[in-house]
Motif scaffolding. Sequence first.
Motif, PDB file in Angstrom:
ATOM      1  N   SER A   1       0.829  -1.204   0.000  1.00  0.00           N
ATOM      2  CA  SER A   1       0.000   0.000   0.000  1.00  0.00           C
ATOM      3  C   SER A   1       0.866   1.257   0.000  1.00  0.00           C
ATOM      4  O   SER A   1       2.026   1.236   0.404  1.00  0.00           O
ATOM      5  CB  SER A   1      -0.937   0.012   1.218  1.00  0.00           C
ATOM      6  N   ASN A   2       0.269   2.346  -0.480  1.00  0.00           N
ATOM      7  CA  ASN A   2       0.947   3.639  -0.499  1.00  0.00           C
ATOM      8  C   ASN A   2       0.651   4.379   0.803  1.00  0.00           C
ATOM      9  O   ASN A   2      -0.506   4.704   1.081  1.00  0.00           O
ATOM     10  CB  ASN A   2       0.472   4.481  -1.690  1.00  0.00           C
TER      11      ASN A   2
ATOM     12  N   GLU B   1       1.424  15.017  -3.215  1.00  0.00           N
ATOM     13  CA  GLU B   1       1.813  13.688  -2.727  1.00  0.00           C
ATOM     14  C   GLU B   1       0.645  12.847  -2.230  1.00  0.00           C
ATOM     15  O   GLU B   1       0.790  11.642  -2.030  1.00  0.00           O
ATOM     16  CB  GLU B   1       2.853  13.833  -1.617  1.00  0.00           C
TER      17      GLU B   1
ATOM     18  N   LYS C   1      -2.224  12.310  -3.772  1.00  0.00           N
ATOM     19  CA  LYS C   1      -3.127  11.892  -4.851  1.00  0.00           C
ATOM     20  C   LYS C   1      -3.220  10.380  -5.031  1.00  0.00           C
ATOM     21  O   LYS C   1      -4.191   9.879  -5.586  1.00  0.00           O
ATOM     22  CB  LYS C   1      -2.702  12.558  -6.162  1.00  0.00           C
ATOM     23  N   ASP C   2      -2.205   9.638  -4.560  1.00  0.00           N
ATOM     24  CA  ASP C   2      -2.218   8.177  -4.737  1.00  0.00           C
ATOM     25  C   ASP C   2      -2.216   7.428  -3.413  1.00  0.00           C
ATOM     26  O   ASP C   2      -1.884   6.247  -3.353  1.00  0.00           O
ATOM     27  CB  ASP C   2      -1.007   7.748  -5.561  1.00  0.00           C
TER      28      ASP C   2
ATOM     29  N   ASP D   1      -3.090   5.415   0.021  1.00  0.00           N
ATOM     30  CA  ASP D   1      -3.999   4.480   0.660  1.00  0.00           C
ATOM     31  C   ASP D   1      -4.166   4.817   2.145  1.00  0.00           C
ATOM     32  O   ASP D   1      -5.264   4.721   2.691  1.00  0.00           O
ATOM     33  CB  ASP D   1      -3.468   3.048   0.523  1.00  0.00           C
TER      34      ASP D   1
ATOM     35  N   PRO E   1      -7.640  10.074  -2.777  1.00  0.00           N
ATOM     36  CA  PRO E   1      -8.592   9.076  -3.276  1.00  0.00           C
ATOM     37  C   PRO E   1      -9.670   8.805  -2.226  1.00  0.00           C
ATOM     38  O   PRO E   1      -9.396   8.907  -1.019  1.00  0.00           O
ATOM     39  CB  PRO E   1      -7.723   7.837  -3.495  1.00  0.00           C
TER      40      PRO E   1
ATOM     41  N   THR F   1      -8.898   6.520   0.884  1.00  0.00           N
ATOM     42  CA  THR F   1      -7.771   6.831   1.782  1.00  0.00           C
ATOM     43  C   THR F   1      -8.209   6.794   3.253  1.00  0.00           C
ATOM     44  O   THR F   1      -9.266   7.319   3.606  1.00  0.00           O
ATOM     45  CB  THR F   1      -7.188   8.217   1.473  1.00  0.00           C
TER      46      THR F   1
END
Length: 298
Positions: A155-156, A209, A211-212, A214, A234, A237
């Motif tokens: 995961s991010n 930072e 924007k992607d 999790d 997102p 999140t």
Amino acid sequence: MLTGLQIAVIGGDARQLEVIRKLAELDARLSLIGFEQLDHVFSGVYKEKLSEINFSEVDAIILPVTGTNPEGQVDTIFSNEEVILTEDIILKTPAYCTIYSGISNPYLDNITKKANRKLVKLFERNDVAIYNSIPTVEGTIMMAIQHTEFTIHGSNVAVLGLGRVGMSVARAFHHLGAKVKVGARKTEHLARIAEMGLKPFHLNDLDIEVKDLDICINTVPHLIVNAAIIQKMPPHTLIIDLASKPGGTDFRYAEKRGIKALLAPSLPGIVAPKTAGQILGNVLTQLLEDDVLKRKEK
């Protein structure tokens, strides 16, 4: 040993029980205020009302991690009694009496300053903060697992702030296989993040930072995860805010947008109160021996 010390323990949660146990074992005499619903009482420990205490004989006052609220009220989860710490109470103590609290606020700072009594903020100490980062990390991992539908691995994850907690959290999530980036402002912090093998970014670039993401884990005690930042996340999140109340997240807007945002400033006391209490008890023992006992003997 703390033989001869008279200590007033005023309010607190389960962490305070470990503090009481530790100090009682070292032969301190303890007066517990706000604990009348507590079943187990140790030797040399007495449950008393605030009005019953002779504060002229009290060598130290131990408050909960949260200290007081802005009106001086102390949290007492083992009591229905309203307990308010006032300047008049502190003025009755000996000049060497020390007040210990996890954190403070303008009210507590003001009354201790006016009374000319030493106030020790335990959570400003590096040793306490670093030890506490261990249960904080475990609690953060627990929350991430409970409130997501995906694994931490892969995961991010963004960690905001590289203080004592931020560093531990970033390292743990990295070791669990997450793709971790860390936001900071100081150039030395950005360098440390790179040295740790993580992706550094300046907090001025937070809007880009997120924007992607999790999972977003905030440790900065200012409103940094604001509406403009949340709007760019997102929808799935998860925000976990570890900063002290009121946190650094716009929780109202997060709810409006449908993004789950959790404020969790006291995780050690929730997920591991025994360990968290032992940490405080060990540090308090050293402080009482090195400071209060010596000043009392002079």
